[in-house]
Design a protein around this motif. Structure first.
Motif: not given
Length: 413
Positions: A286-297, A322-337
């Motif tokens: 992901w790339v963030n441009a002044g936006h609230p950070w997503p939440l990892l659930i 810069l590009v940020s990275e993360r490896i998710l686990r099955p069932g993980d949820r990412v909440l953007c707002f």
């Protein structure tokens, strides 16, 4: 078919697989030239051929609070049905058939699914119900959903039926810009909701699943009203153009930044979050441009924010992100707002902040809802927690990664 060929109510109905194939084939043959206002009468007529009666087509309203009856010849024009605590709402939220035994038969509520997006619900009453009826009605409901979505692009019939309030011009623009509020395949599901539904302006989101790569963007244009809606339209248009040109995430930011700066000047901006998720591996960028950070659930609990490098909002000419990275686990949820969710001020002047959002997520998560239900319940619960106040757009987009493969769906048994 003329009147003499049409079966009367006294004729025994053939409920075999062959009859179902012929009925659905007839509908498909007619579908390409069917005017939108004739879909309802056709559905009512064909349901009657299997002994069905009291047919209703219920479409979700923009706030996802009610299921609104579609008017039309041959349809039962009943009252709107609440999404919460009604058989129709259960069928809608859980995407499954609900049967209610009543005097004189069984009332079936079947979800209208198009590409896994819930359009609404079809309700019909049958004197007796067997597995042939259930199979045929499920397929008929799927075809009806496809017809509604296809015809919706050149009629106001379905749009007007969905409304429970008047809509601003800015909201008209934003809703026309959005993709379906839900997309689900075996590996991943996406679900979103916008507030205030009938007056939203600067918030928007977009997504596309191209092969194993899910592209997602959420934006929040400066201001409110028509000017914000126009800026949001330009931002999403620039995002889609660069995405379809196979540009990487930093390149997408640069192109969106250029478009907004050239069209709206140096004092206008759009905050944005652009993501790519490999649905085969769970690799999230992901790339963030002044936006609230997503939440990892994970397991319905918030693990924290997905922080990383950031740059200036789109339109301000920020450095290459810069590009940020993360490896998710099955069932993980990412909440953007968008920030309207956390920057609302309560009656006493206190800001409704991120800790309160996390508390509400935990409360909703106790019921272990699916992504679509969670987004809806979360949005409504957050609005109640803010005292019903929504002075700014408050948009939620939830991504659930499941992993696995969808190849089995391309194999005929």
């Amino acid at each position: 078919m003329n009147e003499r060929e049409r079966p009367s109510a006294s004729v025994r109905i053939d409920r075999s697989e062959g009859f179902g194939e012929r009925l659905l084939g007839l509908l498909l043959d007619r579908a390409h030239e069917m005017p939108p206002h004739l879909i309802a009468p056709l559905v009512a007529e064909e349901v009657a051929r299997i002994g069905g009666r009291e047919v209703s087509l219920l479409l979700q309203d923009y706030e996802q609070l009610m299921l609104m009856p579609l008017p039309g010849r041959g349809l039962l024009a009943g009252a709107p049905q609440p999404v919460a605590d009604s058989p129709a709402g259960t069928a809608f939220l859980q995407a499954r058939t609900v049967e209610v035994v009543q005097d004189g038969g069984t009332r079936l509520f079947l979800p209208l699914l198009d590409g896994s997006d819930q359009v609404g619900v079809m309700a019909v009453t049958l004197g007796t119900v067997d597995d042939d009826d259930r199979r045929l009605l499920r397929r008929l409901a799927g075809l009806v959903a496809d017809l509604i979505v296809t015809k919706d692009s050149y009629t106001d019939t379905f749009t007007l039926a969905r409304r429970s309030a008047s809509m601003s011009v800015a909201a008209e623009i934003q809703w026309a810009l959005l993709p379906p509020l839900r997309m689900s395949v075996p590996q991943v599901e996406v679900a979103g909701i916008l507030e205030p539904a009938y007056d939203v302006a600067g918030d928007s989101f977009d997504y596309a699943l191209n092969g194993d790569l899910l592209h997602v963007a959420m934006i929040d244009a400066m201001g409110h009203g028509l000017s914000a809606a126009v800026m949001a339209t330009a931002a999403i248009g620039a995002y889609r153009h660069s995405r379809r040109s196979h540009v990487d995430l930093p390149g997408i930011y640069a192109y969106m930044d250029e478009v907004i700066a050239e069209q709206f000047g140096p004092e206008q901006f759009v905050t944005a979050q652009m993501m790519r998720l490999d649905v085969a591996t769970g690799h999230l960028q992901w790339v963030n441009a002044g936006h609230p950070w997503p939440l990892l659930i994970r397991d319905y609990e918030v693990l924290g924010e997905l922080e990383g490098a950031t740059t200036l909002p789109v339109g301000f000419g920020g450095r290459q992100p810069l590009v940020s990275e993360r490896i998710l686990r099955p069932g993980d949820r990412v909440l953007c707002f968008t920030d309207g969710l956390v920057e609302e001020h309560l009656a006493g002047g206190e800001e409704f902040g991120l800790p309160q959002v996390i508390d509400v997520i935990a409360e909703v998560g106790c019921r272990r809802p699916g992504p679509r239900t969670m987004v809806r319940e979360l949005s409504h619960a957050l609005k109640r927690a803010r005292g019903g106040i929504t002075t700014d757009d408050a948009t939620i987009l939830l991504i659930e990664w499941r992993g696995g493969s969808a190849d089995h769906l391309a194999v005929m048994d």
